[in-house]
Design a protein around this motif. Sequence first.
Motif, short mmCIF file in Angstrom:
data_model
loop_
_atom_site.label_atom_id
_atom_site.label_comp_id
_atom_site.label_asym_id
_atom_site.label_seq_id
_atom_site.Cartn_x
_atom_site.Cartn_y
_atom_site.Cartn_z
N ASN A 291 0.74 -1.21 0.22
CA ASN A 291 0.12 -0.04 0.16
C ASN A 291 0.83 1.24 0.09
O ASN A 291 2.07 1.13 0.47
N VAL A 292 0.55 2.22 -0.78
CA VAL A 292 1.31 3.57 -0.65
C VAL A 292 0.99 4.60 0.24
O VAL A 292 1.33 5.83 0.05
N ARG A 293 0.41 4.01 1.07
CA ARG A 293 -0.03 5.12 2.48
C ARG A 293 -0.04 4.18 3.84
O ARG A 293 0.21 2.99 3.75
N MET A 294 0.02 4.85 4.90
CA MET A 294 -0.32 4.12 6.10
C MET A 294 -1.70 3.34 6.07
O MET A 294 -2.77 3.51 5.67
N GLY A 295 -1.58 2.33 6.89
CA GLY A 295 -2.84 1.50 7.03
C GLY A 295 -3.80 1.97 7.97
O GLY A 295 -3.32 2.77 8.81
N ASP A 296 -4.85 1.40 7.96
CA ASP A 296 -6.09 1.93 8.99
C ASP A 296 -7.01 0.55 9.29
O ASP A 296 -7.46 0.13 8.35
N PRO A 297 -6.70 -0.13 10.55
CA PRO A 297 -6.24 0.64 11.86
C PRO A 297 -5.03 0.40 12.22
O PRO A 297 -4.84 0.85 13.45
N GLU A 298 -4.04 0.14 11.34
CA GLU A 298 -2.68 -0.03 11.87
C GLU A 298 -2.03 1.22 12.28
O GLU A 298 -1.19 1.47 13.21
#
Length: 424
Positions: A291-298
Amino acid sequence: MNILILGSGGRECTFAWKLAQSAKCGALFIAPGNAGTLEYGTNLAINPNDFEQVKKAVLDHNIKMVIVGPEDPLVLGVHDFFLNDSDLKGVPVIGPQKYAAQLEGSKEFAKEFMYRHNIPTAQYKSFTVANLEEGYEFLDSLKPPYVLKADGLAAGKGVLILNDLNEAKKELEEMLAQQKFGAASSKVVIEEFLDGIEMSSFVLTDSENYVILPNAKDYKRIGEGDVGLNTGGMGAISPVPFADEEFLSKVEERVIVPTVEGLKKDNIPYVGFIFIGLIKVNNEPFVIEYNVRMGDPETEVVIPRIESDFVELLSATADKKLDSFNLKVMDKSTTTVMMVSGGYPEAYDKGMEIKGLENVNDSIVFHAGTKLDGTTVKTSGGRVLAVTSYGDDFEKALKQSYQNIEKIHFDKMNFRKDIGFDLK
């Protein structure tokens, strides 16, 4: 400096919480934000995918840095828009350009990148409706379970893991010929199933250097015991108990370094977060996805463990000075549990009043799908709240989150009571 966060979920609420703690953060704006982000900054009622609106906000509010939360603006080219605009090109954007964003925007692009740079991953082939019959034949050659992935963005729901061959063929036909996931499934990647336990690694890179952020494990299925439909994520834990020093060394050597170096070799500039979905198979790391962004809920468990000033970290990223940045991470564990609307990830009602938030102690409540109606906080999405806690280990942190969830209520609310069940 004045900072703009694009997005409206739990990830963006966590960014806002962390940025607001920095003395280097001036005015903070979140577009469009939610009821929780109002505690840390000013919400702007604009669509992150409307780049002209974003430009106006940047100029009107003297924004000096933009942090892109979700994947859509990146895949659509928000960073490129800034670079190509004479009024915006001096404003750093944390998030990769459009071409690099294909690492998430196209499963095939990501797989080809991994193969090209010898990054361990499952065997695969790609298919369109034009060679559907070949897709059936490829499924015949595999052993169950069968993994089908929509090539494009499908809001985290475009991956199917099926045990029955006939069902797999039926789903392949629905994805390609009937566009089950819309344009996202105009191409489908079929890959071999890897049997192991999953986790995620997070990297921040300035195109030349990188820092490794805390790792995490999230729980995607709606049902306890990891059953039922995939969601955007029902909870997460950091650090991952089974990721020991030996395994994490393998991840850095075999996955992170070849990924960052591969971007350089391919002449793909990349400034921002890289989320690497991993699976541990016989103590060896394999990449499931980028993924090219932070995860959610990580994000809700990774960012709270970072002790370093977040504005300084992102400024070092923008200035290509990550090689001299000393990232400080606390030893404590963090956990988050998502509270979701009844019926999610299928149809659910919105507009439910949320009560009891003021009674939460020793946990952080990150808002995801919420809105402010006058002075009343109401639900506005499927995933509503993330309740994050610290502890000496993940079990103690989870206990704290669950104790505080008992103090919160909205009609038809749902949450998983077994986060971390497979780690005990």
